[in-house]
Motif scaffolding. Sequence first.
Motif, mmCIF file in Angstrom:
data_model
loop_
_atom_site.group_PDB
_atom_site.id
_atom_site.type_symbol
_atom_site.label_atom_id
_atom_site.label_comp_id
_atom_site.label_asym_id
_atom_site.label_seq_id
_atom_site.Cartn_x
_atom_site.Cartn_y
_atom_site.Cartn_z
ATOM 1 N N LYS A 20 41.163 36.329 38.827
ATOM 2 C CA LYS A 20 40.075 37.045 39.489
ATOM 3 C C LYS A 20 40.576 38.311 40.188
ATOM 4 O O LYS A 20 39.776 39.162 40.564
ATOM 5 C CB LYS A 20 39.381 36.139 40.500
ATOM 6 N N HIS A 25 32.914 42.020 40.119
ATOM 7 C CA HIS A 25 31.740 41.152 40.063
ATOM 8 C C HIS A 25 30.569 41.956 39.526
ATOM 9 O O HIS A 25 30.284 43.057 40.007
ATOM 10 C CB HIS A 25 31.432 40.605 41.459
ATOM 11 N N ASN A 31 26.942 35.148 37.923
ATOM 12 C CA ASN A 31 28.220 34.527 38.267
ATOM 13 C C ASN A 31 29.269 34.961 37.258
ATOM 14 O O ASN A 31 29.955 34.154 36.636
ATOM 15 C CB ASN A 31 28.057 32.997 38.276
ATOM 16 N N TYR A 33 32.380 37.885 36.115
ATOM 17 C CA TYR A 33 33.365 38.885 36.514
ATOM 18 C C TYR A 33 33.842 39.631 35.282
ATOM 19 O O TYR A 33 33.752 39.124 34.151
ATOM 20 C CB TYR A 33 34.544 38.223 37.215
ATOM 21 N N HIS A 51 35.074 39.322 30.032
ATOM 22 C CA HIS A 51 34.062 38.771 30.914
ATOM 23 C C HIS A 51 34.287 37.275 31.066
ATOM 24 O O HIS A 51 34.473 36.570 30.065
ATOM 25 C CB HIS A 51 32.659 39.011 30.344
ATOM 26 N N GLU A 53 33.330 33.654 33.805
ATOM 27 C CA GLU A 53 32.579 33.085 34.911
ATOM 28 C C GLU A 53 33.499 32.318 35.829
ATOM 29 O O GLU A 53 34.475 31.702 35.374
ATOM 30 C CB GLU A 53 31.463 32.155 34.407
ATOM 31 N N SER A 54 33.195 32.351 37.127
ATOM 32 C CA SER A 54 33.932 31.521 38.077
ATOM 33 C C SER A 54 33.202 30.188 38.203
ATOM 34 O O SER A 54 31.974 30.116 38.095
ATOM 35 C CB SER A 54 34.012 32.208 39.440
ATOM 36 N N SER A 66 20.835 34.315 35.039
ATOM 37 C CA SER A 66 22.093 34.954 35.414
ATOM 38 C C SER A 66 22.976 35.253 34.212
ATOM 39 O O SER A 66 24.065 35.795 34.368
ATOM 40 C CB SER A 66 22.856 34.068 36.401
#
Length: 916
Positions: A20, A25, A31, A33, A51, A53-54, A66
């Motif tokens: 990260k 973001h 959600n 990054y 791309h 997602e966390s 989202s």
Amino acid sequence: MASTSRNESDGDNEPQEEEKKGAVHLGPSMNLYKVKSELKHALKSYCMEYHFESNSDGKIADWDWSLHDLQLCFGVKDFLVIAPQSASGVILDAPESSKLLSAVAIALSNCSSMWPAFVPVHDPSKKSYIGIQSMGTIFTRRFEADHISSQVPVKLMHLEGLFELFVSKFAYSTLDFSAHFFQVHFTMKLTYKTISHDDDDATRGVDAEFVESGGSPKGDTHTRAQWDDDCPWSEWYSAEDPVRGIELVTIWTGKMVESSSEMAELENASPHEAEKWILCPNISSTISDGSRANTVGFASQLSLLVDALNMSFEAQFMEDFVSVEKPGMDNLKSSMVVPPPSVVDRLLKELFQDGFKLSGFRKAEHKNSRFIKGAPLESLFAQYCLSSLWLGNCNIRAIASFWIEFVREVRWCWEESQTLPRMPGSGSIDLSTCLINQKLQMLAICIEKKQQLNEEYHDCIGSEDGHSAVMENDQVADDSWKTPDPGEYSDEKCDSPPTPTNFHNSATSGPRYGTKAGDVTPSSDSKSSDYIRRGSAGVVGPMMLLKSHQSMHAPFTQEAPLMTEDMHEERLQAVDAFGDSFSFSAQLEKEILFSDMSAFKAANPEAVFEDFIRWHSPGDWETDDTLKSEPSSGFASVSSKDDWPPRGRLSQRMSERGNLWRKIWNDAPSLPASEQKPLLDPHREAEKILHYLETIRPHQLLEQMVCTSFRAAADTLNQTSFGGLKQMQTKIDQLYLTMASMLRPLQANRLSAGSEGIEDLRRISVVFGHVEKLLTIAASLHRKFLQAPSMSEAIFTSYYDFYSKRMGTGSVEENGDMEFSMKRQVRNHERQIVSSMFTPPTVNQSWRKVLSMGNLLNGHEPIVREIIFSKRDRVSGNHYASHTPRGYNKEIETYRMYISGTSNDLRVALSVASCD
């Protein structure tokens, strides 16, 4: 490539914290990054974006708001996008795109990565991609997306045709799809939108053109009413509806479709059959972005009024701002427009309209409104201030010209004895209001008294008795302060000469005891004609006079004179030279005492000073100790006729030598209230008031206008019906307290041009604007969800939390790119209420439109239809790599098609898993 890849066996694993670092973001609603990296090959440069997602659980929800566009289209989680660094960012050459995608696939395979990779192709507006993904087996998933922006085939506008399009990707082309059955998973999302006022107005404009050209669409063709016609601010301006419309998303999930005929039936299904309804309010961006560019409301005009206040210090009189001969005003004349006389005349007619009845000043006021020293909302000055806000863009010259004409109209009301509209003609002066309002209230009372005098004058002229009174009492009227001969008074209604010049000096104030004034009764114990009782309101209980065995009579007295705030201050300053507090108090009420003593003498011809004290100030009559211990009935020295004379004595202060009260008693004549000079001279007071209005300093006028305008505007908005939203009510309460605090310097005349106080006023206008915007939204939601208050409350609470971050006293331009987005699931019992918001379109709205997509909601077709078809197959272990256990079976998604379209365009994204 290797430096940005993960050495993992499963591309859906959660990203590590170190990954990260350096990531961007992509937005609060996502959600997701993104990590960017640049690659160079030969003479070309490429941009690679990863791309991820966390806290990803590895699963894809079909209709998650989202999701990134590529996640929605292809059902992927983490992914790579490789694009050349060019103006368009796409690869136009097909061989080049295939070559680049193959290179990326090899690199990912060498890293044992299963990230899907995409390359944009064709025109950027088409959002077309090709992609590839290794699935860790001999299977590879390939992706392709394209877009048709015009001339969509009719077959592909219907669910049946779209179903056959998907089936054609895996079934033999020679098959008759309508005669065969296929196991296809299906899910659909339909989005509906209510017709906004602007869209409706545009439709009506087209209808008008159609009618002029010879058409005759049926339906309502009259001018459409504004959404806020019943809102309190509509008298002054029409606000844009902040809730531009309501979007309704209906979702069908988990269906298994076998034939195209089932799709045809589904196209005719009602949206009420959908498993989920999601409500999405569309709040206008001009409300959310904090911009004042095109915002019209009280806040914008109040800000202009503050600018006018800042300029008001440049002149001594209001006439200076409109005078063509005044030097130094050239810059004002060129930049500020004076409204034409016709506009001013129209406003004056509205302000001074005949027959206007006050419904009560305090009716619409907030509980904290009185903390602001302005004029009540319905009062004449408050309405003048609100009218000024919209006159000539509220510049100082427009205000000055309007004020001059306003004062002339007020003077005309006085000279012609016309009732001053929007002002009470009786009662006490409200000292909590601004001085101009107090003056106008005093003038209204003076006009009322003048009207009474005129009526009495004409009554006297019309009667023979009145005419004889003119001749008999001519000598008496010349000096009304001298004690007249008691024998000259009679029971006639007019006791002073009925001449226009002197008639205003006759008794005009009603008695404080509420019955007919001027009663004349002979003294019961007196035989002399010199002792005639006049102006008696009745016997005061058992009280007896000290020097004669007679009952004490209470007189009719004049009302205390009304005074405005500045009159109180002048009287206090005038008597400030007196030493002790007693002299100060006595001088302050000298005229009232003089009148009361004269009336008391007339009602009690044989009374002495001590009798007056016993009646008027019982606390200054002291009795013997034995009498002090006895219960008191409320009057000093109460005794019966058998217990005479009354016992007691004056208090020490009343017994002092040179006592002012006794001096006034000695000078006071025996004269009933009906024959006294009035304590309030309406002619004198009215001229003083008009002089004040005509010569007021510009900054003093503008200071009172600012206070009154803020208060009146807030009281107007406070009448808005918004369903009792707690956050809104709290914000309004806070606004009043903030205004009261920041407007307080105006009451003390502590402002100057360009001072910090002016900046404070500009800040409060910004705060006012925030509350006004929120109130507009609350009112719009309340009207749209009148039958479902819980829904309006939920939407407003969400918007309040979003907007509260930008509310303050400073600039609101920061974070202006944020957009409000809210999704609320509609409960089953709320569906009918939401459905009723989609009123059936009139002929005017739909005669030009061809409905083609089905699934109508009260005659409305969806503005967007999104569909996901998928086919799943089981694969055996021998299709996998050598390390896979024999006999292993797994179901994978072999075909997936995402379709998004309207009646005018169509976008299709296909993913296919194949064995290489």
